[in-house]
Enzyme design. Structure first.
Site, PDB file in Angstrom:
ATOM      1  N   GLU A 177     -17.904  35.553 -36.522  1.00  0.00           N
ATOM      2  CA  GLU A 177     -19.349  35.730 -36.659  1.00  0.00           C
ATOM      3  C   GLU A 177     -19.932  34.583 -37.462  1.00  0.00           C
ATOM      4  OE1 GLU A 177     -22.747  38.724 -38.554  1.00  0.00           O
ATOM      5  OE2 GLU A 177     -20.649  39.365 -38.443  1.00  0.00           O
ATOM      6  N   LYS A 214      -8.685  56.208 -41.768  1.00  0.00           N
ATOM      7  CA  LYS A 214      -9.327  55.495 -40.653  1.00  0.00           C
ATOM      8  C   LYS A 214     -10.436  56.302 -39.994  1.00  0.00           C
ATOM      9  CE  LYS A 214      -4.973  53.086 -39.969  1.00  0.00           C
ATOM     10  NZ  LYS A 214      -3.776  52.891 -39.176  1.00  0.00           N
ATOM     11  N   ASP A 271      -4.623  46.347 -42.836  1.00  0.00           N
ATOM     12  CA  ASP A 271      -4.850  47.114 -41.614  1.00  0.00           C
ATOM     13  C   ASP A 271      -6.341  47.095 -41.307  1.00  0.00           C
ATOM     14  OD1 ASP A 271      -5.095  48.951 -39.584  1.00  0.00           O
ATOM     15  OD2 ASP A 271      -3.694  50.395 -40.453  1.00  0.00           O
ATOM     16  N   HIS A 287     -29.395  32.993 -38.144  1.00  0.00           N
ATOM     17  CA  HIS A 287     -28.474  33.355 -37.069  1.00  0.00           C
ATOM     18  C   HIS A 287     -28.702  32.506 -35.826  1.00  0.00           C
ATOM     19  CE1 HIS A 287     -25.996  36.915 -38.181  1.00  0.00           C
ATOM     20  NE2 HIS A 287     -26.833  36.933 -39.196  1.00  0.00           N
TER      21      HIS A 287
END
Length: 566
Positions: free
Chosen positions: A245, A377, A453, A551
């Site tokens: 990004e 998660k 993770d 951006h």
């Protein structure tokens, strides 16, 4: 050329030579010498083996409870031990020898087959002219064959037709890179799609075997940028961020600059404990509540901690919290795990406790080692309130001139925007732990770079960002509170070369020998400090109306990536 061949077959017996066994009578069997039929003898020894094993296990359990030394044995126990050994020897001799012989025979046949394939491949390669260079791909769907030998070609065909499972290539070939190459080629043929652009060379496939990834066909390249220096608790850190990004690293870097110019940030570790919550079931809710009271009784905690802590020299049970749903009981264990993230460690400890409880609660039915009360998660209020992993708060006071010159906005604008966006706006959206601008961006980038993770970004990004004016409203006090940062510096992806290098850059590579757990705790504070920088910069860009412009400048590309090669 040295080529191995099969040994010559033994010579056939001539017709006039005497034979030791007559062709008219079958050879004698070993079982003919047994006093009882074979099936009855096997049944007796099977029953003997398991019955004495069951007896000895119960005797040893009673000794452990009564603190009796295990080496003190009675006459009945000696007889049981002798019976156990005798029955084991019989069963091993009866079943083991036949298994070993069949295994050796099968391995020998496989070896001859490989020898024949090697001879044929060597002969074909010697007769072939030198290969010409492969042409470059013309279209995305065109497939290039990178196989080097005829033997590889045969293996690819076997994978395609299903006679060789793709997952078994590493064990059969003994070469992880070659296995990845063959699997990749088979995948291209089955799907009819090219994998050009997905690199194969330049990666240690041995390092992921049995640890990080199954059935690899290559690896994905993710650029790593550096934000910083981040001045945190008096030390400077260059923060590695793996991301695709645009603007993310640049924005976090600007936040680090503002924090540095204002004297740095300060972090505090509030809690450190990984959780696992199995779900068990009883026949009645009353019986389930009895186990709940037993587990939450302070008088039983020390005994349960001893059982739990056997799983690792770093695992230390901290607390047990239970929640009842009818006759189902959810037990949330929390423990420290040293420098490891600790999921496997806490799971082993939980397993020890569940086995220990079987003696006093034999009617307990363990439904699952994880009952989602952990909660791993998944966004969950229990993690937001009680924390999971490392709970950290990080704060800084940004001076007025820094807000104006570096962040290009004002203190009043930031305070108002934070209240209306991160607090009120998130409340209207019904956010759970999402009272921030983009904490997940920074957490994910650091997690990927350091071998964490990535899926645990879900709860690790729980964050509330607070901003208020101080010193008569001239300066800005900004803080992030993150109750469930789940990180480790050993195990999993942290042992891969690239991720290990990023951990080394931060000074937290591996386990701390002086103070176990300090490296993972430091990494958690660096994550929180980086989130603080990212929040500060993005909120400033929104307040100043620069978000879209930035951006459009840094997060768009006119390059045609379909023409890019690996």
């Amino acid at each position: 050329m040295d080529v191995r061949r099969r040994p010559p077959k033994p010579p056939r017996v001539a017709e006039d030579e005497p034979r030791t066994v007559s062709s008219s009578s079958p050879p004698p069997k070993a079982s003919d010498a047994l006093p009882l039929p074979l099936y009855l003898t096997n049944a007796i020894f099977f029953t003997l083996f398991f019955s004495v094993a069951y007896y000895l296990l119960h005797r040893w359990r009673d000794k452990i409870r009564s603190s009796t030394p295990l080496h003190v044995v009675t006459l009945s126990e000696i007889a049981a031990i002798v019976s156990l050994i005798a029955s084991f020897i019989y069963l091993l001799g009866f079943f083991g020898i036949d298994f070993v012989q069949s295994f050796i025979t099968r391995a020998s046949n496989d070896a001859w087959d490989l020898d024949d394939e090697a001879v044929n491949a060597a002969a074909i390669i010697a007769a072939r002219p030198s290969p010409t260079p492969m042409p470059k791909l013309v279209a995305p769907e065109q497939i290039i064959t990178a196989l080097s030998t005829v033997e590889d070609e045969d293996i690819v065909k076997s994978v395609v037709d299903g006679s060789i499972p793709s997952y078994s290539l590493e064990s059969k070939l003994g070469d992880c890179k070659r296995a990845a190459l063959i699997r990749r080629e088979a995948l291209q043929r089955v799907t009819g799609r090219s994998l050009q652009g997905l690199p194969l060379d330049g990666f240690d496939y041995e390092s992921v075997l049995g640890q990080c990834c199954e059935m690899p066909v290559g690896y994905v390249q993710i650029p790593v940028g550096i934000a910083g220096p981040l001045l945190l608790d008096g030390f400077e850190y260059s923060v590695p961020m793996a991301t695709t990004e645009g603007c993310l690293v640049a924005s976090t870097n600007r936040g680090c600059k503002a924090i540095y110019a204002s004297g740095g940030a300060v972090s505090t570790l509030l809690r450190d404990g990984m959780t696992r919550a199995p779900v068990v079931r009883f026949s009645t809710a009353k019986r389930a509540s009895e186990l709940k009271f037993f587990l939450e009784d302070p008088n039983n905690f020390d005994t349960l901690a001893v059982v739990f802590n056997r799983s690792s020299r770093f695992a230390r049970l901290q607390s047990i919290r239970c929640s009842l749903a009818g006759k189902n009981l959810y037990i949330r264990f929390c423990c420290s795990t040293g420098d490891a993230m600790g999921m496997n460690m806490v799971s082993k400890g939980v397993q020890n406790v569940l086995e220990f409880l079987q003696s006093d609660f034999p009617d307990v039915d363990v439904i699952g080692i994880s009952g989602n009360f952990c909660s791993d998660k998944k966004p969950a209020a229990v993690n937001w309130i009680e924390g999971r992993g490392k709970s950290v708060v990080c704060e800084a006071i940004i001076k007025e001139e820094v807000v104006k010159k570096v962040l290009k906005t004002s203190v009043a604008s930031l305070v108002e925007l934070n209240m209306l966006k991160n607090l009120t706006g998130s409340a209207i959206a019904g956010a759970l732990g999402g009272f921030n601008a983009h904490a997940a961006n920074i957490v994910s980038a650091i997690y990927i770079a350091t071998g964490q993770d990535p899926a645990q970004n879900v709860e690790s990004s729980h964050c509330i960002t607070m901003m208020e004016g101080v010193n008569d409203g001239k300066d800005l006090h900004v803080s992030v509170t993150m109750p469930s940062i789940e990180v480790g510096t050993v195990g999993g992806g942290t042992q891969l070369a690239s991720q290990s290098a990023c951990l080394n850059l931060l000074g937290v590579k591996g386990a701390s020998k002086e103070s176990p757990g300090s490296n993972s705790r430091l990494l958690a504070t660096i994550v929180a400090g980086s989130v603080l920088a990212g929040e500060l910069s993005l909120m400033s860009a929104i307040a100043a109306g620069q978000l879209v412009k930035s951006h459009m400048k840094y997060n768009r590309s006119s390059r045609d990536m379909t023409k890019a090669t690996s």
